[in-house]
Design a protein around this motif. Structure first.
Motif, PDB file in Angstrom:
ATOM      1  N   LYS A  42       0.823  -1.212   0.000  1.00  0.00           N
ATOM      2  CA  LYS A  42       0.000   0.000   0.000  1.00  0.00           C
ATOM      3  C   LYS A  42       0.860   1.267   0.000  1.00  0.00           C
ATOM      4  O   LYS A  42       0.671   2.156  -0.832  1.00  0.00           O
ATOM      5  CB  LYS A  42      -0.938   0.000   1.224  1.00  0.00           C
ATOM      6  N   THR A  43       1.797   1.319   0.950  1.00  0.00           N
ATOM      7  CA  THR A  43       2.658   2.498   1.031  1.00  0.00           C
ATOM      8  C   THR A  43       3.498   2.628  -0.240  1.00  0.00           C
ATOM      9  O   THR A  43       3.668   3.724  -0.772  1.00  0.00           O
ATOM     10  CB  THR A  43       3.559   2.414   2.284  1.00  0.00           C
ATOM     11  N   THR A  44       3.991   1.509  -0.725  1.00  0.00           N
ATOM     12  CA  THR A  44       4.801   1.541  -1.946  1.00  0.00           C
ATOM     13  C   THR A  44       3.978   2.105  -3.114  1.00  0.00           C
ATOM     14  O   THR A  44       4.505   2.855  -3.940  1.00  0.00           O
ATOM     15  CB  THR A  44       5.323   0.126  -2.283  1.00  0.00           C
ATOM     16  N   PHE A  81       1.944  10.906   5.512  1.00  0.00           N
ATOM     17  CA  PHE A  81       2.557   9.611   5.771  1.00  0.00           C
ATOM     18  C   PHE A  81       1.980   8.925   6.988  1.00  0.00           C
ATOM     19  O   PHE A  81       1.373   9.547   7.859  1.00  0.00           O
ATOM     20  CB  PHE A  81       4.066   9.768   5.937  1.00  0.00           C
ATOM     21  N   GLN A  82       2.243   7.614   7.019  1.00  0.00           N
ATOM     22  CA  GLN A  82       1.823   6.748   8.110  1.00  0.00           C
ATOM     23  C   GLN A  82       2.284   7.307   9.463  1.00  0.00           C
ATOM     24  O   GLN A  82       1.526   7.369  10.402  1.00  0.00           O
ATOM     25  CB  GLN A  82       2.466   5.380   7.867  1.00  0.00           C
ATOM     26  N   ASN A  83       3.559   7.687   9.546  1.00  0.00           N
ATOM     27  CA  ASN A  83       4.069   8.282  10.777  1.00  0.00           C
ATOM     28  C   ASN A  83       4.167   9.779  10.557  1.00  0.00           C
ATOM     29  O   ASN A  83       5.135  10.263  10.009  1.00  0.00           O
ATOM     30  CB  ASN A  83       5.447   7.724  11.114  1.00  0.00           C
ATOM     31  N   LEU A 157      -3.372   9.664   1.479  1.00  0.00           N
ATOM     32  CA  LEU A 157      -3.287   9.517   2.927  1.00  0.00           C
ATOM     33  C   LEU A 157      -2.928   8.073   3.264  1.00  0.00           C
ATOM     34  O   LEU A 157      -3.617   7.146   2.836  1.00  0.00           O
ATOM     35  CB  LEU A 157      -4.623   9.875   3.584  1.00  0.00           C
ATOM     36  N   ASP A 158      -1.857   7.916   4.029  1.00  0.00           N
ATOM     37  CA  ASP A 158      -1.375   6.578   4.375  1.00  0.00           C
ATOM     38  C   ASP A 158      -1.755   6.252   5.809  1.00  0.00           C
ATOM     39  O   ASP A 158      -1.109   6.705   6.742  1.00  0.00           O
ATOM     40  CB  ASP A 158       0.146   6.511   4.196  1.00  0.00           C
ATOM     41  N   GLU A 159      -2.800   5.465   5.996  1.00  0.00           N
ATOM     42  CA  GLU A 159      -3.301   5.087   7.321  1.00  0.00           C
ATOM     43  C   GLU A 159      -3.287   6.281   8.267  1.00  0.00           C
ATOM     44  O   GLU A 159      -2.676   6.216   9.336  1.00  0.00           O
ATOM     45  CB  GLU A 159      -2.442   3.951   7.906  1.00  0.00           C
TER      46      GLU A 159
HETATM   47 MG   LIG Z   1       2.352   1.038   4.812  1.00  0.00          MG
END
Ligand SMILES: [Mg+2]
Ligand SMILES: Nc1ncnc2c1ncn2[C@@H]1O[C@H](COP(=O)(O)OP(=O)(O)OP(=O)(O)O)[C@@H](O)[C@H]1O
Length: 372
Positions: A42-44, A81-83, A157-159
């Motif tokens: 997903k992130t990729t 990002f996720q973080n 939007l990543d999580e």
């Molecule tokens: Mg990810």
């Protein structure tokens, strides 16, 4: 004009193939979710769209224009990002203003846009605070604000809310949906939470091990899953699968289980499901009806999980566990003998390989009869 299209994207990290021939298209203004377990890619996928990863094969198009080699800064997309990272020593106002300053926008306009964004996200009263003095949800809003303040053509939007507690996630879910409708921009929303994907997105892409499993509207994913993986990834508790055997009478398929038979006019499946082939009849827990007595299939209660408004029941049906959602009013208890029905208009048939063959999806596709 900010449709996003990926064409046959393959991305490898050494021996790992993170994305394997991924193709999909997101319409301008669409709320598009990518749903998949950890490591699905997903992130990729998002990093490839913004240009932080260069694909080994395939192309990325934004608004119809090929951008595969375009420098990330020249793609009009924002990513959260996720973080999430905010500047800890700057106020919320300065955190929001930063992306605009980088674009060398005039001071007056920065002020105006930061205030407008803060209004949209309901964080106007926080503008002079520093991130350390914010709650998790407030910090999350500021991070979102940083993405939308630039007014990019699309945002990814990543999580974005997975780190928040359950109640806050619920609140942010509705707010994000509203926000996307208000702003009207294309959004790709990555999550491993099926409820988020189902409740917010116009369409969902289900990703597994770098391979697209299905793309469709939430109802389509739910009622016509392309395979067993998709069927299991949405819905809670997950769909029940029961082993059965196929047989044919002319163009009529008959699928037999020790407790029941289902029949369907399905001549088109004849080659995929030869006489005697093993297959799977599937039904979601909410489509399993439990009764204290009557004509249904005999089953025994193995365990109950009362949740207040409903009770999840593990039934022993022919020595297999079948999960059902039952009314607490039935007051079911362990080892109790009950009768069970499946809703024929909600049945699914899968090949042994896990590929979906036939879904009733609310139609009279299957005739259901009890075994005699
Ligand atoms: Mg990810
Ligand atoms: N920079 C990298 N170097 C090596 N392998 C990587 C790199 N980035 C990702 N991977 C691998 O590629 C695969 C997909 O990773 P990715 O981060 O896209 O998954 P994800 O779906 O976002 O997972 P999660 O839900 O855990 O965030 C994983 O197997 C991961 O280990």
């Amino acid at each position: 004009m900010a449709g996003i299209r990926l064409e046959n994207i393959t991305k490898r990290f050494g021996a790992i193939t993170a994305l394997d021939g991924v193709s999909f298209e997101v319409a301008d203004g669409e709320f598009f979710a990518i749903l998949g377990p950890p490591g699905a890619g997903k992130t990729t996928t998002l990093r490839t769209i913004v240009g932080l990863e260069k694909p080994d094969e395939g192309d990325v198009y934004l608004g119809g224009e090929r951008v595969t080699e375009t420098y990330p800064g020249d793609r009009d997309i924002a990513i959260v990002f996720q973080n999430l990272a905010l500047y800890p020593d700057r106020t919320v106002f300065k955190n929001l203003a930063f992306p605009l300053k980088q674009q060398k926008i005039a001071k007056g306009e920065i002020e105006e846009r930061v205030r407008a964004t803060a209004r949209t996200l309901r964080i106007e009263h926080l503008l002079e605070r520093r991130p350390a003095k914010l709650s998790g949800g407030e910090r999350q809003r500021v991070a979102l604000g940083r993405a939308i303040v630039r007014e990019p053509e699309a945002y990814l939007l990543d999580e974005p809310i997975s780190a928040l507690d359950a109640l806050l996630r619920l609140e942010m879910r509705t707010e994000l949906k509203r926000l996307q409708r208000d702003v009207g921009r294309t959004m790709i929303y990555v999550t491993h939470d099926q409820v988020e994907a189902m409740s917010m997105a116009d369409r969902i892409l289900v990703l597994r091990e770098g391979v697209v499993q299905q793309v469709g509207a939430p109802a389509e994913i739910y009622h016509r899953p392309a395979n067993r993986f998709v069927a299991t990834v949405v819905g809670s508790p997950p769909m029940n699968f029961l082993r059965a055997t196929a047989s044919w009478e002319e163009g009529t398929l008959r699928v037999s289980h020790p407790r029941f038979q289902v029949a369907a006019a399905a001549a088109h499946l004849r080659e995929r499901l030869p006489e005697g082939a093993a297959c799977l009849v599937a039904v979601r827990p909410e489509d399993v009806r439990v009764e204290l007595a009557g004509e249904g299939m005999p089953a025994t209660i193995y365990a109950t999980e009362p949740l207040g408004g409903e009770t999840i029941v593990d039934l022993n049906l022919d020595n297999r566990v079948v999960k059902a959602i039952a009314s607490p009013a039935l007051a079911l208890s362990e080892d109790q003998e009950v009768r069970v029905h499946f809703e024929p208009r909600r049945l699914h048939l899968f090949a042994e390989s896990g590929d979906a063959l036939l879904s009733a999806a609310g139609e009279d596709v299957f005739a259901f009869t009890l075994a005699t």
